[in-house]
Scaffold this active site. Structure first.
Site, mmCIF file in Angstrom:
data_model
loop_
_atom_site.group_PDB
_atom_site.id
_atom_site.type_symbol
_atom_site.label_atom_id
_atom_site.label_comp_id
_atom_site.label_asym_id
_atom_site.label_seq_id
_atom_site.Cartn_x
_atom_site.Cartn_y
_atom_site.Cartn_z
ATOM 1 N N GLY A 1 0.862 -1.166 -0.073
ATOM 2 C CA GLY A 1 -0.045 0.182 0.149
ATOM 3 C C GLY A 1 0.869 1.235 -0.082
ATOM 4 O O GLY A 1 2.221 0.998 0.313
ATOM 5 N N SER B 1 2.664 4.718 1.176
ATOM 6 C CA SER B 1 2.618 5.442 2.332
ATOM 7 C C SER B 1 1.786 6.220 3.238
ATOM 8 O O SER B 1 0.804 6.878 2.649
ATOM 9 C CB SER B 1 3.982 6.567 2.257
ATOM 10 O OG SER B 1 5.036 5.782 1.691
ATOM 11 N N GLY B 2 1.599 6.003 4.479
ATOM 12 C CA GLY B 2 0.229 6.423 5.191
ATOM 13 C C GLY B 2 -0.917 5.335 4.909
ATOM 14 O O GLY B 2 -1.850 5.849 5.677
ATOM 15 N N GLY C 1 -1.442 2.654 6.489
ATOM 16 C CA GLY C 1 -1.479 1.883 7.574
ATOM 17 C C GLY C 1 -0.823 0.508 7.721
ATOM 18 O O GLY C 1 -1.045 0.070 8.850
ATOM 19 N N LYS C 2 0.308 0.334 7.000
ATOM 20 C CA LYS C 2 0.696 -0.913 6.966
ATOM 21 C C LYS C 2 1.619 -0.969 8.325
ATOM 22 O O LYS C 2 1.695 -2.155 8.941
ATOM 23 C CB LYS C 2 1.838 -1.060 5.911
ATOM 24 C CG LYS C 2 1.136 -0.897 4.418
ATOM 25 C CD LYS C 2 2.035 -1.097 3.229
ATOM 26 C CE LYS C 2 3.357 0.076 3.406
ATOM 27 N NZ LYS C 2 2.961 1.169 3.140
ATOM 28 N N GLU D 1 9.873 -4.034 5.285
ATOM 29 C CA GLU D 1 10.681 -3.590 3.933
ATOM 30 C C GLU D 1 12.367 -4.123 4.416
ATOM 31 O O GLU D 1 13.157 -3.729 4.223
ATOM 32 C CB GLU D 1 10.971 -2.230 3.943
ATOM 33 C CG GLU D 1 9.902 -1.433 3.162
ATOM 34 C CD GLU D 1 9.755 -1.980 1.771
ATOM 35 O OE1 GLU D 1 10.710 -2.413 1.292
ATOM 36 O OE2 GLU D 1 8.787 -1.443 1.098
#
Length: 581
Positions: free
Chosen positions: A372, A374-375, A377-378, A501
């Site tokens: 998803g 950035s931001g 919610g991962k 990551e």
């Protein structure tokens, strides 16, 4: 513990309860200090007799007694100071231990609002300040008050008129000293704050020195440092001005008082009211009256400073720790679980809703990718799984066991976390791989390193697994640090591994070997990956697509490419298509 965190409402009882000074050491030091006071108060009376004997035969025994008493007073004071020093160190130990224990139990939201360098300042500067007030200066207060009272009684015994004059004049100095003492306390409190700010600033700059140099920010940070140094300098100058005023004042006041006593005493000696010996003893006791006045005032000045430090300490000690709420059927021991379930999870940071009715599951034997923008919610999902935060609504289960039935520390034993920035500690390679584990065999360490494709480069280091990696692992490359972090996660033998990551800093060959290792490892654990590399994503068993806090896709690459617009755009944006997979 007192729940007050307001510095103005903290009493001396709060300080004693918090610091827990050794009663035996404190009592012994106080007794010895009082013994020294008694001896020092006796010596002037012996000197009086000695001086009065100058016109006749001098009693040698009297001289011996004076010398013996002086030596005994010195020994008592030395032992008292030693016991106070030991007591102070114990107080510092107790405070730092309490702060450290509390710090490690604080929830992650606390660290979002507060800087770690500020906690370091509390552990070092503030604890030392508070320790001083409950040991050295407390005993000084007791001995000073005792000396003052006894000295005044003896002075009345020596000469009532001069003593009454002294009792009237000496307290007048307090009208000058007390306001100065309050001002000293204010400056000391501000200085503590400035020192905390300097500690935070310097730690942050030194930790990120590569960024500072890379962006040519030396000049900017030199000026920032200069500003903070100058702020402390100005407070130091203010303190020096106060010292420059109050020091000469006290000196002049003492000198005038001494001249007045000598003049009045000489008059009374000439009139035959007192002897020369009494006058000399009176002058000695005069100093023993003035010194306690100054010590008592200095105590209350230091007390104001200590209250400021204690306020900052209480702010931490009164913080809520991580929740340990248990249900009646709470889990007490580590179990092995096969499925992680998130059911209708909603979460907000302050008023910003990050996750909206999230539901998914991960089984052992699966590798699941979470993708998803950035931001989206991962990382928040990882934070919730690790129990760094609690969801506002919804449930998390390990098999059938709710997270509400498991203490956070025990819950986390089911997970290993591999952060994106490969957080390592100063120490050896082995220290970092085995971090958090008490008993691990060499074979297990090597096996974990091999799974992470780290074994070969570790053997190439000067001391192999015993090689020092430097602060934050700065002697290693980014890829090497990442592989050590991955080996650390493997060695823990969790039920699930969370990888944020974790392949970002690996070259293509290392990534391929790691993916191969993950396939073998996933036979025993479940793996959740936050990933952006499509080479990583498409080799997973399932892909969860997260958009604006909601899961909009859950399936394999081929299915999502056909059914999920966001995923298809992501693939096409990176120059790939379904057939290239």
């Amino acid at each position: 513990m007192n729940d007050n965190s307001n510095g103005s409402s903290l009493s001396f009882v709060d300080i004693i309860k918090t610091t827990k000074p050794s009663k035996i050491l404190f009592f012994s030091a106080s007794v010895l200090s009082l013994l020294g006071c008694v001896i020092s108060l006796t010596v002037p009376l012996l000197i009086e007799r000695l001086i009065d004997q100058l016109k006749s035969n001098i009693d040698i025994k009297l001289i011996v007694w004076i010398i013996a008493f002086s030596l005994l007073e010195s020994v008592a004071s030395s032992i008292s100071q030693f016991l106070l020093s030991v007591s102070a160190e114990k107080v510092i130990f107790n405070l730092r231990e309490a702060l450290w224990n509390k710090t490690l139990q604080l929830p992650m939201k606390y660290y979002q609002k507060n800087k770690s360098e500020e906690l370091v300042s509390r552990l070092t500067n503030d604890t030392t300040t508070v320790a001083s007030i409950v040991t050295d200066e407390m005993v000084d207060l007791i001995s000073s008050f005792f000396t003052l009272c006894v000295s005044i009684v003896i002075l009345l015994f020596l000469d009532i008129p001069m003593t009454l004059a002294l009792i009237i004049v000496v307290p007048l100095s307090l009208f000058i000293i007390i306001p100065f003492g309050k001002r000293f306390g204010e400056i000391a409190y501000k200085s503590q704050d400035r020192i905390s700010e300097l500690t935070m600033f310097s730690s942050q700059i030194l930790r990120n020195i590569k960024i500072v140099k890379s962006f040519g920010a030396e000049t900017k940070e030199l000026q920032s440092g200069k500003d903070k140094f100058y702020s402390l300098y100005k407070l130091g100058v203010k303190s020096s001005i106060l010292n420059a005023v109050i020091g000469p004042f006290l000196g002049t006041f003492g000198f005038l008082l001494l001249i007045s006593v000598v003049g009045l005493g000489a008059l009374r000696v000439s009139n035959g009211d007192i002897s020369i010996g009494k006058l000399v003893a009176f002058i000695i006791y005069l100093f023993q009256v003035i010194a306690p006045f100054i010590n008592i005032n200095m105590f209350f000045t230091s007390y104001q400073e200590a209250k400021g430090s204690l306020k900052r300490i209480f702010e931490i000690l009164n913080e809520d720790v991580e929740p340990d709420h248990f249900l009646t059927n709470s889990v007490k021991n580590k179990n092995s679980f096969n499925t992680l379930i998130l059911s209708h999870i909603t979460f907000s940071y302050h008023e910003e809703q990050v996750l909206k009715d999230i539901s998914f599951h991960v089984n052992k034997g699966e590798i699941v990718a979470l993708i998803g923008e950035s931001g989206a919610g991962k990382s928040t999902i990882f934070n919730l799984i690790e129990r760094f935060y609690e969801p506002q609504s919804g449930e998390m289960y390990l098999d059938h066991v709710s997270f509400r039935e498991v203490e956070p520390g025990l819950w986390r034993q089911s997970f290993s976390y591999v952060p994106q920035d490969s957080q390592l500690f100063d120490g050896t390679v082995k220290d970092n791989i085995t971090y958090g584990l008490s008993s691990v065999t060499e074979e297990e360490i090597v096996h974990a390193a091999k799974l992470a494709n780290a074994h070969d480069f570790i053997l190439a280091l000067p001391d192999g697994y015993g090689s020092e990696i430097g602060e934050y692992g700065n002697r290693l490359s980014s890829g090497q640090k990442q592989r050590i972090a991955i080996a650390r996660a493997f060695l823990r033998k969790p039920d699930f591994i969370l990888m944020d990551e974790s392949t970002a800093n690996l070259d293509s060959e290392s990534e391929y070997l790691l993916q191969d290792s993950l396939k073998h490892l996933s036979e025993h654990v479940g793996v959740i990956l936050i990933a952006h590399r499509l080479s990583t994503i498409m080799n997973t068993d399932r892909i969860l697509v997260l958009e604006n806090g909601k899961i909009t896709g859950d399936g394999k690459h081929e299915t999502l490419y056909q059914t999920n617009a966001y995923y298809r755009n992501l693939i096409q944006h990176q120059g790939m298509n379904k057939n290239q997979s």
